[in-house]
Design a protein around this motif. Structure first.
Motif, PDB file in Angstrom:
ATOM      1  N   ALA A   1       0.591  -1.008  -0.132  1.00 30.62           N
ATOM      2  CA  ALA A   1       0.027  -0.016   0.092  1.00 30.62           C
ATOM      3  C   ALA A   1       0.740   1.380   0.104  1.00 30.62           C
ATOM      4  O   ALA A   1       0.524   2.383  -0.599  1.00 30.62           O
ATOM      5  CB  ALA A   1      -0.918  -0.050   1.169  1.00 30.62           C
ATOM      6  N   THR A   2       2.033   1.204   0.867  1.00 31.69           N
ATOM      7  CA  THR A   2       2.719   2.538   0.940  1.00 31.69           C
ATOM      8  C   THR A   2       4.140   2.381   0.313  1.00 31.69           C
ATOM      9  O   THR A   2       4.786   3.060   0.437  1.00 31.69           O
ATOM     10  CB  THR A   2       2.864   3.079   2.470  1.00 31.69           C
TER      11      THR A   2
ATOM     12  N   ILE B   1      -1.003  -7.124  -5.468  1.00 28.55           N
ATOM     13  CA  ILE B   1      -2.387  -7.155  -5.513  1.00 28.55           C
ATOM     14  C   ILE B   1      -3.190  -6.335  -4.878  1.00 28.55           C
ATOM     15  O   ILE B   1      -4.414  -6.721  -4.510  1.00 28.55           O
ATOM     16  CB  ILE B   1      -2.805  -8.720  -4.984  1.00 28.55           C
ATOM     17  N   ILE B   2      -2.637  -4.968  -4.827  1.00 27.36           N
ATOM     18  CA  ILE B   2      -3.404  -4.040  -4.046  1.00 27.36           C
ATOM     19  C   ILE B   2      -4.411  -3.708  -4.678  1.00 27.36           C
ATOM     20  O   ILE B   2      -5.707  -3.591  -3.972  1.00 27.36           O
ATOM     21  CB  ILE B   2      -2.502  -2.851  -3.829  1.00 27.36           C
TER      22      ILE B   2
ATOM     23  N   GLU C   1      -7.538   2.293  -7.271  1.00 22.59           N
ATOM     24  CA  GLU C   1      -6.571   1.206  -6.758  1.00 22.59           C
ATOM     25  C   GLU C   1      -6.868   1.109  -5.211  1.00 22.59           C
ATOM     26  O   GLU C   1      -6.347   0.233  -4.709  1.00 22.59           O
ATOM     27  CB  GLU C   1      -5.359   1.742  -6.790  1.00 22.59           C
ATOM     28  N   CYS C   2      -8.042   1.625  -4.749  1.00 21.31           N
ATOM     29  CA  CYS C   2      -8.549   1.262  -3.329  1.00 21.31           C
ATOM     30  C   CYS C   2      -8.735  -0.311  -3.262  1.00 21.31           C
ATOM     31  O   CYS C   2      -9.402  -0.562  -4.028  1.00 21.31           O
ATOM     32  CB  CYS C   2      -9.502   1.985  -3.013  1.00 21.31           C
TER      33      CYS C   2
ATOM     34  N   HIS D   1      -3.022   3.620   1.050  1.00 14.07           N
ATOM     35  CA  HIS D   1      -2.524   3.728  -0.508  1.00 14.07           C
ATOM     36  C   HIS D   1      -2.927   4.767  -1.105  1.00 14.07           C
ATOM     37  O   HIS D   1      -1.976   5.248  -1.886  1.00 14.07           O
ATOM     38  CB  HIS D   1      -3.097   2.304  -1.053  1.00 14.07           C
ATOM     39  N   CYS D   2      -4.104   5.350  -0.931  1.00 11.86           N
ATOM     40  CA  CYS D   2      -4.769   6.555  -1.488  1.00 11.86           C
ATOM     41  C   CYS D   2      -3.929   7.515  -1.279  1.00 11.86           C
ATOM     42  O   CYS D   2      -3.760   8.704  -2.018  1.00 11.86           O
ATOM     43  CB  CYS D   2      -6.184   6.893  -1.317  1.00 11.86           C
ATOM     44  N   VAL D   3      -3.446   7.742   0.103  1.00 12.41           N
ATOM     45  CA  VAL D   3      -2.405   8.919   0.585  1.00 12.41           C
ATOM     46  C   VAL D   3      -1.334   8.896  -0.295  1.00 12.41           C
ATOM     47  O   VAL D   3      -0.664   9.978  -0.564  1.00 12.41           O
ATOM     48  CB  VAL D   3      -2.211   8.804   2.042  1.00 12.41           C
TER      49      VAL D   3
END
Length: 270
Positions: free
Chosen positions: A10-11, A37-38, A205-206, A228-230
């Motif tokens: 995610a990050t 696989i995010i 992508e969330c 992830h969005c951030v």
């Protein structure tokens, strides 16, 4: 060997470790295919593992276990008795049931797990103001362990080896997402009044389809606060609240002083 690496990042920390492992594997003459696989459309509903000689699975640890969507995805797999290894990244807190949960799910999915490892990486909440845990990790010592993990994985993929994680006191229960309240609600991402180009990457992508690009808000009932969005927002307009109080409570309750965190080491579970 033809090796697949499936990871959830995610990050970016799990991806960093995965990339290092892939580099070592390729340096040893192996072919490697990596898949993050995010995003929902990146998690294949069917994987023909006969295309590969072995697989490696890598997940961050969220509240002591892999992300819920990663667990749900593993349940759908059929490893066809293929050998695999697994690794985890975590922000210096604790892995709790991560090894047991993943080992259980992979063995139930007809994989032969031969090795596991855990790596320290900066905490995903470090994207928030007032939170700084394991910043600067992974470092060279962590990468050295990742190198050893890759080499040991190759060795165990090529010969018979018995590896077990004790599940005698373990019972698998799917994790339920619960909406955070109070000060913990500051962890939910949202878009401020900054200019947004509306690329919709946050929504696309969330991993749990929680973020609404139009509203600039996340659905708190299903958001897993993976950040992830951030992290991926090209305009840098998605943020979480000021979380210094969460950081203080988090580190005080767990005794995570700077010295304690600095001494934490990545390791292989043989």
């Amino acid at each position: 060997m033809n090796i697949a690496i499936f990871y959830f990042s995610a990050t970016g920390i799990t991806e960093i470790i995965s990339n290092h492992i892939a580099k070592i594997l390729e340096g040893e003459g192996n072919s490697v295919k990596q898949t993050n696989i995010i995003a929902p459309d990146s998690r294949p509903s069917h994987v023909d593992f006969l295309e590969f000689d072995a697989s490696i699975f890598g997940f961050p640890v969220f509240e002591g276990r892999p992300p819920t969507v990663a667990e749900e995805w593993m349940i759908t797999l059929n490893g066809r008795n293929q050998k695999c290894s697994m690794f985890f990244t975590y922000g210096a807190r604790d892995l709790e049931l991560a090894h047991q949960v993943t080992y259980y799910l992979l063995t139930q999915a007809n994989f032969q797990v031969v090795l596991s490892a855990e790596f320290i990486g900066k905490h995903s909440f470090n994207v928030g103001e007032g939170f700084s845990l394991a910043e600067g990790r992974p470092n060279q010592l962590d990468f050295d362990i990742a190198t050893d993990f890759a080499l040991h994985s190759i060795s165990r993929f090529q010969k018979e080896f018995e590896f077990n994680i004790d599940l005698s006191k373990f019972t698998y229960k799917p994790k339920r997402i619960r909406e955070s309240r109070g000060v913990m609600a500051h962890l939910y991402p949202s878009r401020g009044k900054d200019d947004c180009s509306m690329c919709n990457l946050c929504e696309k992508e969330c991993p749990v389809k929680a973020f609404d690009a139009i509203l600039g808000e996340t659905n708190r009932k299903i958001c897993i606060t993976c950040m992830h969005c951030v992290t991926i927002c090209p305009d840098k307009v998605i943020h979480i609240g000021e979380i210094s109080q969460i950081y203080k409570t988090f580190t005080d309750q767990l005794g995570l002083t700077e010295d304690v965190v600095e001494k934490k080491r990545s390791k292989i579970i043989f």
